[in-house]
Design a protein around this motif. Structure first.
Motif, PDB file in Angstrom:
ATOM      1  N   ALA A   1     -35.299 -14.341  -1.645  1.00 57.29           N
ATOM      2  CA  ALA A   1     -35.590 -13.139  -0.861  1.00 57.29           C
ATOM      3  C   ALA A   1     -36.342 -12.100  -1.685  1.00 57.29           C
ATOM      4  CB  ALA A   1     -34.294 -12.545  -0.321  1.00 57.29           C
ATOM      5  N   ALA A   2     -36.119 -12.084  -2.997  1.00 60.28           N
ATOM      6  CA  ALA A   2     -36.789 -11.116  -3.871  1.00 60.28           C
ATOM      7  C   ALA A   2     -38.152 -11.591  -4.340  1.00 60.28           C
ATOM      8  CB  ALA A   2     -35.905 -10.824  -5.089  1.00 60.28           C
ATOM      9  N   SER A   3     -38.517 -12.818  -4.001  1.00 62.00           N
ATOM     10  CA  SER A   3     -39.779 -13.384  -4.472  1.00 62.00           C
ATOM     11  C   SER A   3     -40.896 -13.119  -3.476  1.00 62.00           C
ATOM     12  CB  SER A   3     -39.630 -14.887  -4.705  1.00 62.00           C
ATOM     13  OG  SER A   3     -39.486 -15.578  -3.464  1.00 62.00           O
TER      14      SER A   3
ATOM     15  N   VAL B   1     -40.267 -10.268 -15.761  1.00 64.19           N
ATOM     16  CA  VAL B   1     -39.310 -11.111 -15.034  1.00 64.19           C
ATOM     17  C   VAL B   1     -38.416 -10.202 -14.201  1.00 64.19           C
ATOM     18  CG1 VAL B   1     -37.371 -12.718 -15.244  1.00 64.19           C
ATOM     19  CG2 VAL B   1     -39.361 -12.960 -16.741  1.00 64.19           C
ATOM     20  N   ARG B   2     -38.287 -10.529 -12.926  1.00 59.92           N
ATOM     21  CA  ARG B   2     -37.455  -9.722 -12.032  1.00 59.92           C
ATOM     22  C   ARG B   2     -36.025 -10.236 -12.074  1.00 59.92           C
ATOM     23  NH1 ARG B   2     -40.056  -9.512  -6.464  1.00 59.92           N
ATOM     24  NH2 ARG B   2     -41.534  -8.375  -7.748  1.00 59.92           N
ATOM     25  N   LEU B   3     -35.059  -9.323 -12.100  1.00 57.04           N
ATOM     26  CA  LEU B   3     -33.636  -9.673 -12.102  1.00 57.04           C
ATOM     27  C   LEU B   3     -32.981  -9.134 -10.834  1.00 57.04           C
ATOM     28  CD1 LEU B   3     -31.026 -10.724 -13.491  1.00 57.04           C
ATOM     29  CD2 LEU B   3     -30.829  -8.437 -14.540  1.00 57.04           C
ATOM     30  N   VAL B   4     -32.293 -10.023 -10.113  1.00 55.87           N
ATOM     31  CA  VAL B   4     -31.479  -9.604  -8.975  1.00 55.87           C
ATOM     32  C   VAL B   4     -30.075 -10.142  -9.195  1.00 55.87           C
ATOM     33  CG1 VAL B   4     -33.381  -9.408  -7.331  1.00 55.87           C
ATOM     34  CG2 VAL B   4     -32.231 -11.608  -7.621  1.00 55.87           C
ATOM     35  N   ARG B   5     -29.076  -9.406  -8.694  1.00 57.37           N
ATOM     36  CA  ARG B   5     -27.691  -9.785  -8.969  1.00 57.37           C
ATOM     37  C   ARG B   5     -26.850  -9.665  -7.706  1.00 57.37           C
ATOM     38  NH1 ARG B   5     -24.744  -6.941 -13.436  1.00 57.37           N
ATOM     39  NH2 ARG B   5     -23.866  -9.014 -13.806  1.00 57.37           N
ATOM     40  N   GLN B   6     -25.782 -10.462  -7.659  1.00 61.66           N
ATOM     41  CA  GLN B   6     -24.766 -10.302  -6.636  1.00 61.66           C
ATOM     42  C   GLN B   6     -23.403 -10.216  -7.309  1.00 61.66           C
ATOM     43  OE1 GLN B   6     -25.285 -13.731  -4.113  1.00 61.66           O
ATOM     44  NE2 GLN B   6     -24.045 -15.072  -5.393  1.00 61.66           N
ATOM     45  N   ASP B   7     -22.417  -9.684  -6.594  1.00 61.85           N
ATOM     46  CA  ASP B   7     -21.074  -9.552  -7.143  1.00 61.85           C
ATOM     47  C   ASP B   7     -20.466 -10.921  -7.419  1.00 61.85           C
ATOM     48  OD1 ASP B   7     -21.249  -6.815  -6.955  1.00 61.85           O
ATOM     49  OD2 ASP B   7     -20.237  -6.728  -4.996  1.00 61.85           O
ATOM     50  N   ASP B   8     -19.561 -10.964  -8.381  1.00 63.68           N
ATOM     51  CA  ASP B   8     -18.833 -12.194  -8.687  1.00 63.68           C
ATOM     52  C   ASP B   8     -17.730 -12.392  -7.651  1.00 63.68           C
ATOM     53  OD1 ASP B   8     -17.655 -14.408  -9.733  1.00 63.68           O
ATOM     54  OD2 ASP B   8     -16.983 -13.477 -11.602  1.00 63.68           O
TER      55      ASP B   8
ATOM     56  N   VAL C   1     -34.974 -14.055 -11.798  1.00 63.29           N
ATOM     57  CA  VAL C   1     -33.661 -14.527 -12.224  1.00 63.29           C
ATOM     58  C   VAL C   1     -32.633 -13.982 -11.240  1.00 63.29           C
ATOM     59  CG1 VAL C   1     -31.888 -14.419 -14.023  1.00 63.29           C
ATOM     60  CG2 VAL C   1     -34.304 -14.712 -14.646  1.00 63.29           C
ATOM     61  N   ALA C   2     -31.858 -14.895 -10.659  1.00 63.39           N
ATOM     62  CA  ALA C   2     -30.828 -14.519  -9.691  1.00 63.39           C
ATOM     63  C   ALA C   2     -29.468 -14.765 -10.330  1.00 63.39           C
ATOM     64  CB  ALA C   2     -30.985 -15.328  -8.408  1.00 63.39           C
ATOM     65  N   ASP C   3     -28.728 -13.688 -10.574  1.00 63.45           N
ATOM     66  CA  ASP C   3     -27.467 -13.771 -11.307  1.00 63.45           C
ATOM     67  C   ASP C   3     -26.277 -13.723 -10.351  1.00 63.45           C
ATOM     68  OD1 ASP C   3     -25.840 -13.621 -13.804  1.00 63.45           O
ATOM     69  OD2 ASP C   3     -25.270 -11.699 -12.907  1.00 63.45           O
ATOM     70  N   ASP C   4     -25.376 -14.706 -10.524  1.00 64.98           N
ATOM     71  CA  ASP C   4     -24.217 -14.848  -9.631  1.00 64.98           C
ATOM     72  C   ASP C   4     -23.004 -14.074 -10.156  1.00 64.98           C
ATOM     73  OD1 ASP C   4     -22.616 -15.706  -7.555  1.00 64.98           O
ATOM     74  OD2 ASP C   4     -22.234 -17.696  -8.413  1.00 64.98           O
ATOM     75  N   GLY C   5     -23.224 -12.806 -10.533  1.00 62.46           N
ATOM     76  CA  GLY C   5     -22.097 -11.951 -10.898  1.00 62.46           C
ATOM     77  C   GLY C   5     -21.580 -12.122 -12.303  1.00 62.46           C
ATOM     78  N   SER C   6     -22.449 -12.384 -13.266  1.00 57.55           N
ATOM     79  CA  SER C   6     -22.013 -12.450 -14.661  1.00 57.55           C
ATOM     80  C   SER C   6     -21.371 -11.121 -15.076  1.00 57.55           C
ATOM     81  CB  SER C   6     -23.202 -12.744 -15.584  1.00 57.55           C
ATOM     82  OG  SER C   6     -23.765 -14.005 -15.305  1.00 57.55           O
ATOM     83  N   ARG C   7     -20.441 -11.186 -16.034  1.00 55.69           N
ATOM     84  CA  ARG C   7     -19.756  -9.971 -16.472  1.00 55.69           C
ATOM     85  C   ARG C   7     -20.736  -8.956 -17.040  1.00 55.69           C
ATOM     86  NH1 ARG C   7     -15.489 -13.223 -19.992  1.00 55.69           N
ATOM     87  NH2 ARG C   7     -17.381 -14.498 -20.064  1.00 55.69           N
ATOM     88  N   GLU C   8     -21.739  -9.457 -17.747  1.00 53.72           N
ATOM     89  CA  GLU C   8     -22.803  -8.587 -18.250  1.00 53.72           C
ATOM     90  C   GLU C   8     -24.128  -9.072 -17.678  1.00 53.72           C
ATOM     91  OE1 GLU C   8     -22.908  -8.212 -22.442  1.00 53.72           O
ATOM     92  OE2 GLU C   8     -20.784  -7.671 -22.641  1.00 53.72           O
TER      93      GLU C   8
END
Length: 424
Positions: free
Chosen positions: A95-97, A74-81, A59-66
């Motif tokens: 890239a994380a896969s 399941v792998r979680l990667v995040r970037q800043d909003d 799961v690639a998160d595009d800067g959600s507040r939470e």
């Protein structure tokens, strides 16, 4: 350019000739997410119900507040909003896969049980293939993670974009694709090999608003010699209507269109006359052309195809004069270019003759003689594919082009060409 790590290729876009029962590859599913926790839960639950479970889910998160909560495994990667950065967050997830084959989904797009199995079949056999699934639309707000989307969603279905269904039908699910078919690729239901994704450089992260990054990737894939296919039986359900039905304003539509036009070279999405965007047609004039010969050839060509790029030697460039479309002969042919015309003897003709030769080229063969051998027309995407595999059979010579362009004769003068009574 790197050699393909496995599999084979096929002539043209004949993905229907893919060998059956190709060896299975490790599959990674990358899910792009932003502030959609309930929808993400549905999609991750649906991935656990796949007839062919993926080897890995990121799961690639595009800067959600939470940060979204994901289940074990399941792998979680995040970037800043930092605004809408779907292209960047997809690249982050990839890239994380670790898989050899990628399946891309959006958090609000829930797959039916056979989705992964059907999407990966072609990239496992033909690693240059970009596959787009069928994205259907429904109001899934009341659907829980444990509900079977394939049973519940059809009763809640919303209209599919008619233009997209028409395009898939007209091209036999993109089997008859051409240089404009990147417009029918949707990043929310996409699969390709990891090797090909890396070869293309992933999504263009300069896209910073909704839409277009998937078309641009598909366009780069096509010009590089890739294949494209639509799997109508690989269905995923988008929660809500298509973007075109959601009341986007004219400014948003225009910005998306400009972003794609500035980054693609194919007819249908790029500029028609403005000197913007990458080159689609590159022309090289031989060093043996005479002064009048090169002036008339280049002038007639650029009058008809104002966005063509012409490669000339230093002497010919000085003769033609300053023009941003004229570049040194030693400059490499742009990776965006679809066609290359190697001019060995001058050519004359009106705008319709040039347009018919280059603008509407769709003939068979990777190399074709023009005007009795005065020039050679080269389909670069087929030549790139043949070079990648070391297989000349993937870029065969074709029959001569039927053209109204005329090979150079010395009775044409610059005055007669410019005046319109000879050479047109």
């Amino acid at each position: 350019m790197t050699a393909p790590p496995y599999g084979t290729s096929v002539p043209g876009n004949r993905w229907d000739l893919a060998p059956a029962a190709a060896p299975r590859r490790r599959v990674s599913v990358v899910v792009a997410h932003y502030e959609q926790p309930a929808q993400l839960d549905r999609t991750l639950a649906a991935l656990r119900r796949q007839t062919r479970p993926p080897d890995e889910v990121v799961v690639a998160d595009d800067g959600s507040r939470e940060a979204p909560v994901v289940p074990p495994g399941v792998r979680l990667v995040r970037q800043d909003d930092d605004g809408f950065r779907l292209a960047a967050v997809r690249n982050l997830g990839v890239a994380a896969s670790t898989g050899e084959v990628l399946v891309l989904l959006d958090a609000d797009t829930t797959p039916e049980p056979d989705f992964v199995d059907r999407m990966v079949a072609l990239p496992e056999a033909l690693p240059e293939t970009v596959v787009v699934g069928r994205r259907r639309h429904a109001d899934l707000a009341a659907l829980g993670p444990d509900d079977a989307v394939e049973r519940v969603a059809p009763a809640l279905a919303l209209p599919e974009p008619a233009w997209l269904r028409t395009a898939y039908d007209a091209t036999h699910d993109l089997l008859d694709a051409d240089a404009t078919s990147h417009r029918f690729v949707i990043g929310a239901v996409l699969a390709c090999s990891r090797w090909w994704y890396d070869e293309l450089g992933g999504f263009d992260e300069t896209f910073s608003a909704y839409g277009g990054e998937d078309w641009e990737l598909a366009h780069r894939s096509w010009t590089a010699g890739g294949l494209v296919a639509h799997r109508a039986d690989a269905v995923a359900w988008h929660d809500g209507p298509d973007a075109g039905a959601r009341g986007r304003g004219p400014d948003a539509h225009r910005s998306e269109t400009v972003a794609v036009a500035d980054r693609t070279s194919a007819p249908g999405t790029t500029w028609r006359g403005l000197a913007r965007g990458p080159a689609d047609v590159v022309v090289t004039c031989g060093a043996d052309l005479g002064a009048t010969e090169v002036l008339v050839t280049v002038d007639s060509l650029l009058a008809a195809l104002p966005r063509a790029v012409v490669r000339l030697g230093a002497g010919h460039r000085a003769l033609v004069g300053a023009d941003p479309r004229v570049v040194p002969a030693e400059q490499p042919v742009a990776a965006s270019a679809r066609l290359h015309l190697d001019v060995r003897r001058g050519l004359t003709g009106d705008a319709a003759a040039w347009t018919a030769l280059l603008g509407d080229h769709a003939g068979p063969g990777a190399t074709r003689a023009v005007a009795g051998g005065a020039a050679e027309l080269q389909d670069l995407r087929l030549l790139r594919r043949a070079a990648r595999w070391g297989r000349p059979d993937l870029a065969p010579a074709g029959p001569p082009v039927e053209s109204r362009l005329r090979p150079w004769t010395d009775d044409v003068t610059l005055e007669s060409w410019l005046g319109g009574w000879a050479g047109g």
